[in-house]
Design a protein around this motif. Sequence first.
Motif, PDB file in Angstrom:
ATOM      1  N   ARG A 277       0.217  -4.738   1.035  1.00  0.00           N
ATOM      2  CA  ARG A 277       0.188  -3.657   0.393  1.00  0.00           C
ATOM      3  C   ARG A 277       0.290  -2.297   1.415  1.00  0.00           C
ATOM      4  O   ARG A 277      -0.110  -2.346   2.512  1.00  0.00           O
ATOM      5  CB  ARG A 277      -1.727  -3.322   0.044  1.00  0.00           C
ATOM      6  CG  ARG A 277      -1.992  -4.389  -0.945  1.00  0.00           C
ATOM      7  CD  ARG A 277      -1.332  -4.074  -2.444  1.00  0.00           C
ATOM      8  NE  ARG A 277      -2.081  -5.120  -3.506  1.00  0.00           N
ATOM      9  CZ  ARG A 277      -1.463  -6.379  -3.523  1.00  0.00           C
ATOM     10  NH1 ARG A 277      -0.489  -6.788  -3.026  1.00  0.00           N
ATOM     11  NH2 ARG A 277      -2.147  -7.285  -4.649  1.00  0.00           N
TER      12      ARG A 277
ATOM     13  N   ILE B  23      -7.343  -9.474   8.261  1.00  0.00           N
ATOM     14  CA  ILE B  23      -6.559  -8.357   7.920  1.00  0.00           C
ATOM     15  C   ILE B  23      -5.905  -7.405   9.191  1.00  0.00           C
ATOM     16  O   ILE B  23      -6.754  -7.474  10.161  1.00  0.00           O
ATOM     17  CB  ILE B  23      -7.456  -7.337   6.899  1.00  0.00           C
ATOM     18  CG1 ILE B  23      -6.492  -6.253   6.344  1.00  0.00           C
ATOM     19  CG2 ILE B  23      -8.467  -6.878   7.881  1.00  0.00           C
ATOM     20  CD1 ILE B  23      -7.316  -5.336   5.370  1.00  0.00           C
TER      21      ILE B  23
ATOM     22  N   GLN C 184     -14.032   1.733   1.158  1.00  0.00           N
ATOM     23  CA  GLN C 184     -14.157   1.137   0.109  1.00  0.00           C
ATOM     24  C   GLN C 184     -14.791   2.190  -1.149  1.00  0.00           C
ATOM     25  O   GLN C 184     -15.774   2.732  -1.129  1.00  0.00           O
ATOM     26  CB  GLN C 184     -15.286   0.053  -0.125  1.00  0.00           C
ATOM     27  CG  GLN C 184     -15.050  -1.119  -1.218  1.00  0.00           C
ATOM     28  CD  GLN C 184     -15.945  -2.185  -1.124  1.00  0.00           C
ATOM     29  OE1 GLN C 184     -15.823  -2.670   0.199  1.00  0.00           O
ATOM     30  NE2 GLN C 184     -16.452  -2.620  -2.014  1.00  0.00           N
TER      31      GLN C 184
ATOM     32  N   GLN D  45     -15.173  -7.148  -0.268  1.00  0.00           N
ATOM     33  CA  GLN D  45     -14.077  -6.299   0.400  1.00  0.00           C
ATOM     34  C   GLN D  45     -12.855  -6.678  -0.195  1.00  0.00           C
ATOM     35  O   GLN D  45     -11.829  -6.015  -0.449  1.00  0.00           O
ATOM     36  CB  GLN D  45     -14.147  -6.044   1.805  1.00  0.00           C
ATOM     37  CG  GLN D  45     -15.307  -5.407   2.373  1.00  0.00           C
ATOM     38  CD  GLN D  45     -15.682  -5.507   3.696  1.00  0.00           C
ATOM     39  OE1 GLN D  45     -14.943  -6.287   4.521  1.00  0.00           O
ATOM     40  NE2 GLN D  45     -16.628  -4.871   4.298  1.00  0.00           N
TER      41      GLN D  45
ATOM     42  N   LEU E 202     -10.090  -4.808  -2.224  1.00  0.00           N
ATOM     43  CA  LEU E 202      -8.634  -4.825  -2.016  1.00  0.00           C
ATOM     44  C   LEU E 202      -7.697  -5.206  -2.984  1.00  0.00           C
ATOM     45  O   LEU E 202      -6.561  -4.383  -3.486  1.00  0.00           O
ATOM     46  CB  LEU E 202      -8.307  -5.701  -0.675  1.00  0.00           C
ATOM     47  CG  LEU E 202      -6.738  -5.978  -0.683  1.00  0.00           C
ATOM     48  CD1 LEU E 202      -6.266  -4.658   0.099  1.00  0.00           C
ATOM     49  CD2 LEU E 202      -6.767  -6.957   0.690  1.00  0.00           C
TER      50      LEU E 202
ATOM     51  N   LEU F 115      -9.463  -0.129  -1.903  1.00  0.00           N
ATOM     52  CA  LEU F 115      -9.775   0.393  -0.585  1.00  0.00           C
ATOM     53  C   LEU F 115      -8.574   1.622  -0.237  1.00  0.00           C
ATOM     54  O   LEU F 115      -7.444   1.434  -0.923  1.00  0.00           O
ATOM     55  CB  LEU F 115      -9.149  -0.835   0.366  1.00  0.00           C
ATOM     56  CG  LEU F 115     -10.248  -2.062   0.239  1.00  0.00           C
ATOM     57  CD1 LEU F 115     -10.138  -3.042   1.332  1.00  0.00           C
ATOM     58  CD2 LEU F 115     -11.691  -1.792   0.518  1.00  0.00           C
TER      59      LEU F 115
ATOM     60  N   ASN G  89      -2.719   0.410  -2.205  1.00  0.00           N
ATOM     61  CA  ASN G  89      -2.454  -0.401  -3.647  1.00  0.00           C
ATOM     62  C   ASN G  89      -1.097  -0.671  -4.125  1.00  0.00           C
ATOM     63  O   ASN G  89      -0.863  -1.087  -5.069  1.00  0.00           O
ATOM     64  CB  ASN G  89      -3.224   0.222  -4.844  1.00  0.00           C
ATOM     65  CG  ASN G  89      -2.559   1.653  -5.002  1.00  0.00           C
ATOM     66  OD1 ASN G  89      -1.645   2.333  -4.229  1.00  0.00           O
ATOM     67  ND2 ASN G  89      -3.152   2.598  -5.745  1.00  0.00           N
TER      68      ASN G  89
END
Length: 375
Positions: free
Chosen positions: A123, A155, A173, A212, A216, A221, A240
């Motif tokens: 992303r 991540i 978040q 989380q 995502l 996020l 996103n």
Amino acid sequence: MMKIRDVVIGFIVSAVVVGIAVSCGGGGGSSGPSGPATYSVGGALSGATGTIVLKLNGGSDISMANGSFTFATMLADGDTFNVQVVDASDRCTVAGGAGTMTAANVTGVAVTCAAPAAEKVVRSARLSGAQENPAVVTSASAPGGIVFDPATNGITGGVTVSGLTPTSVGIFQAPSGNPTGNSAIPAIITLTAAADGKTYFIPAATTLTAGQITALRAGELYFNVITAAQSAGEIRGQINLQGGVLAGVANMDFAQEVSPPGTCTGITTTGQGTVIVDRATRKIAVSYMTHDLTAANLAHIHTSPTGPGSNGGVIINFTPSAGLVPNPAYQTTAESQMTTTNITDFLANYLYFNIHSATDGCPGGEIRGNITALQ
């Protein structure tokens, strides 16, 4: 996960995240009485399970279900174009979605969506003051991006900033069901600053919780860059955007070195490299390496002639601070750009990270990580 200290080799490029290969249709175009001819960008969406949003160069939003589309924004010959997708339910790919306009309409963009599976999640984000809530007037900007591995919940990624001096940078978040809302809790990840003051990266061995991960995938996020002037955040970017970048993450160790010369024995150091590249302009959006070497003195991205079993020349230089712990490094030029051949090699999985040390007896490199392209 690797046990590596938060030691960073990184580099910053202030680049707008753009991407994918160009596919142009013929004909069309329009011109005004006093301006150059302009051309449209369009194509078709398939496989989406609901309504999604298509973006051209970060705006000109089209909210739609499956079918054909043409953006209202017209572009001139020589302008870059980038079609990206916001879809909280599906994994979407974009073919023919970015490049440089020629004197013709682009008609062949293919956006294909399907249910997400076990693939790694890429992303990207375009940070701006307009995305803050409430909006902030600022000329500052930053590209950002992440790669999430569902096999480990790990991540990696980060942002590169320009036009401001952050006091902190984090991933937050948003409230469930309200992606543009402000988080009611502190940052879920505080990014580490590299020595250049522009590169901010996710610390090594960071993982996401189940909640989380759900956020995502839902686009909830966001990166937020806080400054002394804007304690709630000066620029923000939702994490996103699908499509538009080429990414790679590689674990690094001595075993991946090819026919290392010298007196290399007992090498146990490890690392991880991350790179995210704009496919249309070929500019590096963000890249860095975390590692546990104590005397790194050279670091690069190389391209090899045949892939993981061969050595090749340097295409991107990093600038490590030898002998310092932590060991920061960053690209010294304002922008770094891959060639079209580099991008071809990236897609063929011919690129690799390599770190050298002044004390390991391995002049060809102490640890290496072969890069697998992600889109």
